[in-house]
Every structure is written in C-alpha cells, then in structure tokens.
Scaffold this active site. Sequence first.
Site, PDB file in Angstrom:
ATOM      1  N   SER A  60      36.775  43.285  32.975  1.00 14.26           N
ATOM      2  CA  SER A  60      36.255  41.915  33.000  1.00 14.26           C
ATOM      3  C   SER A  60      35.922  41.415  34.399  1.00 14.26           C
ATOM      4  O   SER A  60      35.198  40.435  34.543  1.00 14.26           O
ATOM      5  CB  SER A  60      37.242  40.958  32.339  1.00 14.26           C
ATOM      6  OG  SER A  60      38.424  40.841  33.120  1.00 14.26           O
ATOM      7  N   LYS A 131      41.134  36.353  36.802  1.00 18.52           N
ATOM      8  CA  LYS A 131      39.786  35.794  36.683  1.00 18.52           C
ATOM      9  C   LYS A 131      39.422  35.080  37.986  1.00 18.52           C
ATOM     10  O   LYS A 131      40.261  34.858  38.853  1.00 18.52           O
ATOM     11  CB  LYS A 131      39.697  34.793  35.523  1.00 18.52           C
ATOM     12  CG  LYS A 131      40.078  35.333  34.148  1.00 18.52           C
ATOM     13  CD  LYS A 131      39.103  36.346  33.623  1.00 18.52           C
ATOM     14  CE  LYS A 131      39.513  36.834  32.225  1.00 18.52           C
ATOM     15  NZ  LYS A 131      38.734  38.012  31.799  1.00 18.52           N
TER      16      LYS A 131
END
Length: 235
Positions: A60, A131
């Site tokens: 990701s 993230k």
Amino acid sequence: MTSEDREVVTADEPDAPEERPEKKKRPFWQELPILIVVALLLAMLIKAFAVQAFYIPSGSMENTLQVGDRVLVNKIVYRTRDIRRGDIVVFRGTGSWKGEAPPPDGGAVSTALRTVGGWFGVANGEKDYIKRVIGVPGDHVQCAGGGAPVLVNGRPLDERSYLHEGNAPSADKFDVTVPAGRLWVMGDHRNDSADSRFHREDPDGGTIPMKNVVGRAFVVVWPFGDAKTLANPKT
C-alpha cells in the site's frame, strides 16, 4: 644511657600482599541466557519509549516502501511537535479498521513468537498500519476522482515525489472535513491501499484518531541496500 643502650625503633615492614584466589570465568554458554535477557529488556525499553521497528506487510505504500522493508518509527517526535501533512505514520487500527495482514491463529506459542518478533520489527500486530498523512484536524480534503488532484483547503497537492508510478491521486471521489483529534491518511500506492477513502462509511468518515498514532517512520533500515531516510515531501 649509652648509645648502645638506646632502643632502636624501626618502621614496620609491610606485610606481603595476600594472594587472592583467581576468579573463575563462567563459560560462554552459561552467560548467554543472561545476555539474551538483558538484550530483550533493552529492546522492550527502547520500543516502549523511543524507537520501534516495523516491517511492511503490504504494497500500500509502494514505491516509497516495499513489502518486507523494515522501518524505524520515532515514538518521541510528536511529544515535541504536531503531526504534519506528508508524515508517514504507524498507527493502531484497533476499534475501527480491519488489519491489512492479520496473522494466522497459531495458538499461544505463535502469539508469543509474534510478540517477541514485534520487539525487533520482524512481526507486527494485526492492527498496525502505515500510511501518509494527507489531512490534519480542520482540513477540508477532497478529490473529484478520475485522475483529479487531491485538494487540501482548496489547494491541489503536488504528489509526484511519492505517488506510485501510473497511479492517479484517487480514482474515487471524496469530500471530507477532518474532525478535531483525527487524521485523513492515504497510501502512496493509491490503486492498492485500503486507506481513509475506503472507510468513509465508518462513524468518523474514514479518519483515524491521533491518539492511535504510534509515531513517525523516519528511516528504512532493511534491506541494507535499500536503506534510506523518509523525509517529509514538499507538496
């Protein structure tokens, strides 16, 4: 009293040093368990208060971070400054997001090994995420989708320095104002990141609580050939 009759006083002669028995040195195999315990205790203290290692379980954050990379996370930095847009943060998804890479249920032994592995960045908890921060409290974050740029407070972000090659800023449309005490986060590999965009049906619209942030990822330490610092980009 003649000189011959005087008592002659002489300094006492120093006693000969006592021979101390030579201390026997323990064999290495006896000291090894002590060294291991000390190393584990130091690792636990460092992890608890300063720096913790994490491994990257998914794609990701490619190409900034690759699957299998080990990063160090600074757990002190946010005691001295606020979280900033562009920071790469590790946070707990407990109570909201489902883990990206949940470990198999292997019983007590497997759980213990994962716990020890977590001290050294070999295994993460099932609810650990990494993230990039896109919006901080009060920010208006939006995107029209279909390749349009992400706007923060009406200004487009220049994400070319970290966005995965060939990815649009977001294929999905979204429009959110980040609540107090929360963050809007996204992965650099936008086509392969279940980030804030995909949790908009949650009670807090996909944002994550700042209190769940473990710290800021600041360096890749493994593999050695890919070691690098993770600077905050100018967007």
